[in-house]
Design an enzyme around this catalytic site. Structure first.
Site, PDB file in Angstrom:
ATOM      1  N   CYS A  80       0.834  -1.212   0.000  1.00  0.00           N
ATOM      2  CA  CYS A  80       0.000   0.000   0.000  1.00  0.00           C
ATOM      3  C   CYS A  80       0.870   1.264   0.000  1.00  0.00           C
ATOM      4  O   CYS A  80       1.541   1.530  -0.988  1.00  0.00           O
ATOM      5  CB  CYS A  80      -0.972  -0.055   1.179  1.00  0.00           C
ATOM      6  SG  CYS A  80      -2.388   1.038   0.983  1.00  0.00           S
ATOM      7  N   HIS A  83      -3.578  -5.649   1.058  1.00  0.00           N
ATOM      8  CA  HIS A  83      -2.943  -5.883   2.359  1.00  0.00           C
ATOM      9  C   HIS A  83      -2.942  -7.357   2.741  1.00  0.00           C
ATOM     10  O   HIS A  83      -3.837  -7.803   3.473  1.00  0.00           O
ATOM     11  CB  HIS A  83      -3.714  -5.110   3.438  1.00  0.00           C
ATOM     12  CG  HIS A  83      -3.493  -3.639   3.399  1.00  0.00           C
ATOM     13  ND1 HIS A  83      -2.460  -3.027   4.062  1.00  0.00           N
ATOM     14  CD2 HIS A  83      -4.166  -2.654   2.767  1.00  0.00           C
ATOM     15  CE1 HIS A  83      -2.504  -1.717   3.846  1.00  0.00           C
ATOM     16  NE2 HIS A  83      -3.532  -1.465   3.060  1.00  0.00           N
ATOM     17  N   GLU A 131      -1.258  -8.791   4.956  1.00  0.00           N
ATOM     18  CA  GLU A 131      -1.136  -8.940   6.421  1.00  0.00           C
ATOM     19  C   GLU A 131      -2.484  -8.877   7.125  1.00  0.00           C
ATOM     20  O   GLU A 131      -2.590  -9.216   8.300  1.00  0.00           O
ATOM     21  CB  GLU A 131      -0.164  -7.883   6.978  1.00  0.00           C
ATOM     22  CG  GLU A 131      -0.734  -6.492   7.223  1.00  0.00           C
ATOM     23  CD  GLU A 131      -0.856  -5.623   5.964  1.00  0.00           C
ATOM     24  OE1 GLU A 131      -0.710  -6.161   4.845  1.00  0.00           O
ATOM     25  OE2 GLU A 131      -1.116  -4.410   6.110  1.00  0.00           O
TER      26      GLU A 131
END
Lengths: 223, 79
Positions: A86, A200, A202
């Site tokens: 990002c 994302h 994660e």
């Protein structure tokens, strides 16, 4: 495997990123932007998401000149692996470590939702645990994710297998999410040691959060 | 001297903000608008009276930080 997670003023995904890599068995260390060295045993540098320097001027344009980035650029030029997520992707394009640039989304909205991604190339240190053509469900959350690259450079990155991911539907057909050139969601450099993506991974490690597809993405670095 | 830097997305790079403003102008009844581009202006006060030097400095600032030449063009005016 030891992972350095960078932290700039305005970064807000550093703890999620650290949690994710720790959960997958990596050792991690947070590195403040004013540092000008990396620990000598680092295998991967992650530039996490957020709004470094409030996105002033252009997203990532100021963070790119912080002391730690000089070291990261050198680390990358020496073949060290770097992943930008990002805002991290924006910082790496601003730093010239990745081709292209990220512009305001075509619809001018901040887009925050789960999004299907198609794996375009997996012969690299990042996506080697994913199948080519596989559809992954990963959250996106950005206002400046509209990937731009001129025609000549596009041909080059496509031929070199540098396109990593495209936004797609459940069948893997590209869809327009933010206006990116050919729906590109992530790319790598020519040497395939620097990776960047707007989604994302994660945030996709737990069933309760809606997807575990991020596990295979982040595990690639330890394969 | 003062350097006035104008930065715009390159021709051929879609400017979504300009497009939105264009639609708004159309819907407000302003006829005959062919195109709208939105950019930014940066005003830099420089401690030199040398116009050539001021322009060279401003250019270096644009190339290094102020503009992303992958997607943006810039103009410099020295006053």
């Amino acid at each position: 495997m030891k992972v350095a997670v960078l932290r700039f003023p305005g970064t807000n995904c550093e703890f999620d990123t650290q949690y994710a890599f720790e959960k997958l068995g990596y050792t991690t260390e947070l590195i403040w932007h004013e540092e000008d060295t990396l620990p000598s045993d680092i295998d991967l540098v992650v530039v996490p998401g957020g709004f470094s320097y409030g996105d002033y001027l252009r997203s990532g344009s100021i963070a790119r000149f912080s002391p730690i980035m000089k070291t990261v650029i050198q680390f990358a030029h020496n073949g060290g692996k770097v992943l930008g997520i990002c805002n991290g992707f924006q910082i790496l394009t601003e730093a010239g470590l990745l081709p292209g640039a990220l512009k305001r989304n075509n619809n001018l909205h901040f887009i925050s939702k789960h999004q299907n991604l198609c794996v375009i190339n997996n012969d690299n240190a990042f996506l080697n645990q994913c199948e080519k053509g596989e559809v992954l469900n990963i959250p996106i959350a950005h206002a400046d994710g509209n990937y731009y690259i001129d025609e000549e450079d596009f041909k080059q990155i496509e031929a070199n297998g540098q396109i990593l991911l495209r936004y797609c539907d459940t069948q893997g057909n590209p869809v327009v999410v933010n206006g990116s050139v050919t729906s590109i969601a992530g790319v790598c450099n020519e040497a395939k040691n620097v990776f960047g993506l707007m989604p994302h991974p994660e945030r996709a490690l737990e069933v309760i959060l809606g997807s575990v597809d991020g596990i295979r993405m982040l595990k690639g670095f330890s394969a | 001297m003062t350097a006035v830097v104008n930065i715009f997305l390159k021709d051929g790079v879609l400017d979504p903000q300009g497009k939105a403003a264009h639609h708004a102008l159309d819907s407000l009844g302003f006829a005959g608008v062919d195109d709208v581009r939105i950019g930014k202006q940066i005003i830099i006060k420089l401690d030199t009276d040398d116009k050539v030097k001021a322009e060279a400095e401003a250019k270096e600032m644009c190339e290094t930080l102020l503009a992303n030449t992958v997607i943006e063009d810039y103009t410099i005016e020295i006053n």
